[in-house]
Design an enzyme around this catalytic site. Structure first.
Site, PDB file in Angstrom:
ATOM      1  N   ASP A   7     -50.690  31.953 -32.333  1.00 26.58           N
ATOM      2  CA  ASP A   7     -50.387  32.795 -31.179  1.00 26.58           C
ATOM      3  C   ASP A   7     -50.613  32.035 -29.870  1.00 26.58           C
ATOM      4  O   ASP A   7     -49.989  32.334 -28.848  1.00 26.58           O
ATOM      5  CB  ASP A   7     -51.285  34.039 -31.222  1.00 26.58           C
ATOM      6  CG  ASP A   7     -50.776  35.147 -30.324  1.00 26.58           C
ATOM      7  OD1 ASP A   7     -49.573  35.129 -29.965  1.00 26.58           O
ATOM      8  OD2 ASP A   7     -51.573  36.043 -29.972  1.00 26.58           O
ATOM      9  N   HIS A  15     -44.062  38.287 -24.071  1.00 27.36           N
ATOM     10  CA  HIS A  15     -44.239  38.801 -25.432  1.00 27.36           C
ATOM     11  C   HIS A  15     -42.934  39.423 -25.946  1.00 27.36           C
ATOM     12  O   HIS A  15     -42.847  40.621 -26.190  1.00 27.36           O
ATOM     13  CB  HIS A  15     -45.381  39.819 -25.472  1.00 27.36           C
ATOM     14  CG  HIS A  15     -46.731  39.216 -25.233  1.00 27.36           C
ATOM     15  ND1 HIS A  15     -47.311  39.175 -23.986  1.00 27.36           N
ATOM     16  CD2 HIS A  15     -47.609  38.584 -26.074  1.00 27.36           C
ATOM     17  CE1 HIS A  15     -48.495  38.591 -24.063  1.00 27.36           C
ATOM     18  NE2 HIS A  15     -48.696  38.208 -25.332  1.00 27.36           N
ATOM     19  N   HIS A  30     -41.164  34.670 -28.276  1.00 32.41           N
ATOM     20  CA  HIS A  30     -42.571  34.413 -28.587  1.00 32.41           C
ATOM     21  C   HIS A  30     -42.832  34.654 -30.074  1.00 32.41           C
ATOM     22  O   HIS A  30     -43.529  33.851 -30.732  1.00 32.41           O
ATOM     23  CB  HIS A  30     -43.463  35.308 -27.729  1.00 32.41           C
ATOM     24  CG  HIS A  30     -44.919  35.251 -28.108  1.00 32.41           C
ATOM     25  ND1 HIS A  30     -45.677  34.101 -27.954  1.00 32.41           N
ATOM     26  CD2 HIS A  30     -45.753  36.197 -28.636  1.00 32.41           C
ATOM     27  CE1 HIS A  30     -46.919  34.342 -28.363  1.00 32.41           C
ATOM     28  NE2 HIS A  30     -46.981  35.611 -28.783  1.00 32.41           N
TER      29      HIS A  30
END
Length: 908
Positions: free
Chosen positions: A801, A652, A656
């Site tokens: 996501d 993360h 990303h």
């Protein structure tokens, strides 16, 4: 009266017996019908009396045999009774002596029946009217041939001696007293009785109901309007003095337990005396709580000082006034310089007045307490308003509250001492605040130099004693108290007389002491009522202090936060050399970024450094929105700062965030015109910033370890933090990329951006998916419905996501290793804490990654893409890529199952 005029002696005798019964206050009900024939030896008055018939009725006694007999006989014989002669019987007429004896017997029989309870009613039933006996409230007209009322009045006027003789011989003193009172009222002139009976008692005892009501109404009018209980008692005593014909009176009130204080409105400095025997009459009366009659001419050893201020011989009636709880409230001294001594009749009058006056005072006292409580409540409301509405400094708030407290207890000065726990001392935070305001509207207090000197150990002085013991002190005379420290008076020149000192407690510990100095009104000492009001105030004062301290801490924390934010902003903001380098390159052009513009849904920034990703992100923004409404330098600062605020965690991170933004870019490019410009802006920036400052741990872990973030955000903890970080960057100088939007557009973009960032929490995915599934099943989805648009945006962000599951297999497999590396780091921390991580986070379970990925894709990824493509078919490539990767993971899972079977065979 009408019968008496007939001149028949036996009638007068009978009436005399009836009046005697009335005088003895017996209750009598009767029904009499008399027919009179003149006797031979009686002179007939002018006009003659052939027949006088009078009837007076009252409600019959149902148990009276006499009434029943009358009823039976009346059916056959009319008007037969003991006075009916020579009309129906030849019997001879009785003599005068026989008539007298028979009348006496009848009267005695009436008395015996009255005493035995056979008769009932009130004596008013016997009185009749002023003119004649009445039937149903109207005068009974005489029968034909009898005297008219005018003839009777003419006879009485012509023969006053006969009337006087009859009254003197047959009318009692009580009846005369009653007639005198009625005559006095009718003439509206005070007529003094010449009887020996006490006049005031006669006026009370023998007056009619209207007279008593008038007397009590007059008493009530005297009591109404008095401002306090003392004045009410004074008015009551004044009325009693007039009622018993006293020449003067004194009133003593109980202000302090064990003392009585003389009260009069004109007395400026009243004197007090202890409640005990051996001094004055009032003090002894207060001790024994009994009525005392005393003559100054005859000294009494129980109260040798008698009544101070009374010269010469006088008669005194001393009366204690007690509450329902037998607590002494006042003593009334009634004095007669002339006339007879006070007797039981006077005491009865006093009792009568005190009963009614006591009720009036009781309710007036209740009303006074209600008014006082109302003022206390108004004061407390103002305190609460000051605490919760006015965010002002601690000192200003406390001065305002203390000034209100001064008004509440009517104190001249006020001080506040706080406890210094480090030095175990009291110091003056607010000192000698005066109730008077200065010209500029502020409340004056002692100078800072004097306040600095007002520091002393706990236990010293009155305030120190209160801080040490936690007890309230009410000191009537400060200089007579050994604990008082006069040093402050010597320093300020102020004279302290009375002190009310109370501790301020929070959570059971004393944090300060509040001190009120010098009561301005009354006895110049603080009362029990002041203490009760002050206790309530002290609670609110403690809350105000606690609130003010918290407010000061919050303000200091806010300043610290600002300083920390400045430092953070400096270190996390874009470096000038990086900004200048990108700006000098100019606005990105499409020919320099054909790879990203052509590889819709398949692009993945492999081998690019972070700054290269910044340039690609700038290109995507410019390609979608242009730069007409945005300042390019601000865009560069914002994108570089966003890059710097992603932490260096395994997955993360900034890469990303970049790839999620790229997926949104692909969706928007593949679906032109579906989303509105502001929605597109919110979705892209939300995707770019959706994992800002991610720590590599999920929401559950942050809650389990008690992270401050979890205390701030109870749900979607990290997602709320990511949005807050985005706002912080936008608020930094030269970072607000939305500065050129109008307020309405700015508000809409921020709202949609928050919605998109929160949608990346998988915990919200399931309810969003359920709602949209129902809408699709009902075939009611419409892009014109705002709620449907928001659900579609949320699913787009969730799908973006999860974009790594849609990429080519090589990218998917490599990315999954990075994801599990971050999961395993959290699992390692959980093991260090003594917890057992779930298989997904357990490094020792990594061999089962294929099985876990199959479950993840089938449970979350594919349902998401399958649903969103029904609303947005342009996202079909993402679903197809996800299905391909699922098949690959299933193959790996099957291989793993075979390996496990081989390992099992070898072990067996």
């Amino acid at each position: 009266q009408q019968l008496a005029v007939a001149g028949t002696e036996h009638i007068a005798l009978t009436l005399d017996h009836v009046m005697e019964v009335d005088k003895e206050e017996e209750c009598l009900e009767y029904k009499v019908q008399i027919v009179v024939s003149p006797l031979e030896d009686v002179d007939t008055p002018p006009g003659g009396v052939a027949d006088v018939s009078t009837t007076s009725t009252a409600k019959p006694n149902q148990n009276s045999s006499r009434q029943r007999k009358k009823k039976e006989s009346s059916e056959s014989v009319t008007a037969h009774n003991r006075f009916h002669y020579n009309c129906c019987s030849p019997k001879p007429s009785p003599s005068k002596e026989e008539i007298k004896a028979r009348s006496a017997q009848n009267a005695e029989r009436i008395r015996s029946k009255s005493r035995s309870g056979g008769l009932y009613g009130s004596r008013n039933d016997l009185r009749g009217s002023k003119s004649n006996l009445a039937v149903n409230g109207r005068k009974q007209e005489p029968e034909s041939g009898s005297m008219s009322w005018d003839q009777v009045k003419t006879y009485l006027t012509s023969n006053p001696d006969n009337l006087e003789d009859y009254i003197l011989d047959h009318i009692g003193l009580d009846t005369l007293e009653k007639w005198l009172q009625r005559k006095s009222k009718k003439l509206n002139k005070p007529v003094k009785s010449s009887t020996s009976r006490n006049s005031c008692l006669g006026k009370w005892k023998f007056s009619v109901e209207a007279d008593k009501r008038s007397m009590l109404t007059e008493l009530s009018q005297h009591l109404v309007g008095s401002s306090n209980k003392a004045l009410l008692m004074w008015e009551l005593a004044n009325c009693i003095s007039s009622a018993v014909d006293a020449d003067q009176f004194k009133l003593y009130l109980v202000y302090t337990e064990g003392e009585i204080t003389e009260f009069a409105p004109e007395i400026e400095k009243p004197t007090s005396q202890p409640i005990r025997s051996g001094t004055t009459l009032a003090a002894h009366c207060a001790k024994v709580k009994d009525v005392l009659k005393f003559s100054t001419a005859t000294p009494d050893p129980r109260y040798p000082k008698g009544v101070p201020g009374i010269k010469g011989a006088a008669k005194v009636l001393c009366y204690p006034v007690c509450s329902e709880n037998e607590e002494l409230e006042a003593v009334i001294e009634l004095v007669r310089s002339k006339g007879h001594t006070f007797n039981e009749d006077d005491i009865e009058v006093v009792n009568s007045y005190l009963v009614w006056g006591g009720v009036s005072i009781h309710f007036a006292d209740i009303y006074s307490k209600v008014q006082h409580q109302k003022s206390v409540n108004d004061f407390l409301l103002s305190v609460v308003k000051s605490i919760f509405q006015e965010m002002i400094s601690m000192d200003t708030l406390i001065v305002q509250i203390m000034n209100q407290a001064q008004k509440l207890v009517d104190a001249d000065r006020a001080s506040l001492f706080l406890v210094d726990t480090k030095t175990n001392q009291l110091y003056a935070r607010i000192f000698d605040v005066s109730i008077e305001q200065t010209e500029d509207g502020e409340f004056s207090q002692a100078t800072k130099e004097i306040r600095d000197k007002a520091r002393f150990p706990i236990g010293k002085g009155i305030a120190g004693h209160v801080a040490q013991t936690g007890e309230t002190l009410n000191v009537a005379d400060a200089y007579k108290d050994d604990r008082f420290n006069p040093a402050i008076d010597e320093e300020t020149g102020y004279t302290t007389k009375s002190i009310l000192c109370m501790p301020i407690c929070i959570r059971g510990s004393v944090i300060g002491v509040l001190q009120m100095i010098n009561k301005k009104s009354g006895e110049e000492t603080f009362t029990t009522e002041d203490e009760e009001s002050f206790k309530t105030f002290a609670v609110y004062c403690g809350l105000a202090l606690h609130h003010a301290k918290l407010y000061d801490k919050i303000r200091r924390s806010e300043q610290k936060y600002k300083v920390a934010l400045e430092v953070l902003s400096y270190h996390n903001a874009a470096a000038m050399d990086e900004i200048e380098e990108v700006i000098n390159e100019g606005i990105p052009k499409i020919e320099d970024h054909e790879d990203i513009s052509t590889q819709i849904f398949t692009y993945y920034a492999t081998g690019l450094d972070d700054m290269a990703k910044v340039r690609k992100a700038l290109f995507m923004f410019v390609d979608l929105f242009g730069v007409e409404r945005f300042e390019y330098e601000t865009l560069v600062r914002f994108f570089i700062t966003v890059k710097k605020n992603y932490r260096a965690v395994a997955y993360h991170n900034w890469a990303h965030g970049f790839h999620v933004a790229n997926s949104i870019y692909s969706i928007l490019k593949a679906s032109p015109g579906i989303f509105r410009p502001l929605e597109c802006l919110a979705m892209f920036i939300g995707a770019l910033c959706h994992d800002l400052d991610h720590r590599g741990f999920n929401n559950k872990f942050m809650i389990d370890i008690g992270s401050p973030l979890a205390a701030i955000y109870s749900t979607s903890t990290m997602e709320h933090h990511h949005f807050n970080m985005t706002i912080n960057i936008l608020q930094q100088e030269h970072h607000n990329i939305f500065a050129r939007l109008n307020p309405e557009e700015y508000k809409q973009v921020l709202g949609n951006m928050k919605h998109c960032i929160l949608a990346t929490d998988l915990a919200l995915f399931f309810p969003n998916k359920a709602r949209l599934t129902n809408i699709v099943k009902e075939d009611s989805f419409s892009w014109d419905v705002p709620d449907h648009r928001l659900l579609a945006q949320a699913l787009c962000l969730t799908g973006s996501d999860l974009n790594s599951s849609t990429k080519p297999w090589e990218i998917q497999f490599r990315t999954s290793k990075i994801v599990y590396a971050e999961f395993h780091e959290q699992g390692d921390v959980e093991k260090q804490l003594g917890w057992k991580p779930i298989p997904l986070f357990d490094r020792d379970n990594y061999a089962e990654v294929a099985s876990m990925q199959v479950g993840f894709i089938m449970g979350i990824c594919l349902p998401c893409y399958d649903l969103i493509t029904k609303c947005l078919p342009s996202m079909t490539p993402m679903m197809e890529g996800c299905k391909r990767n699922l098949e690959n993971w299933k193959e790996l899972k099957a291989e793993r199952e075979k390996e496990k079977e081989k390992e099992k065979e070898k072990s067996s």
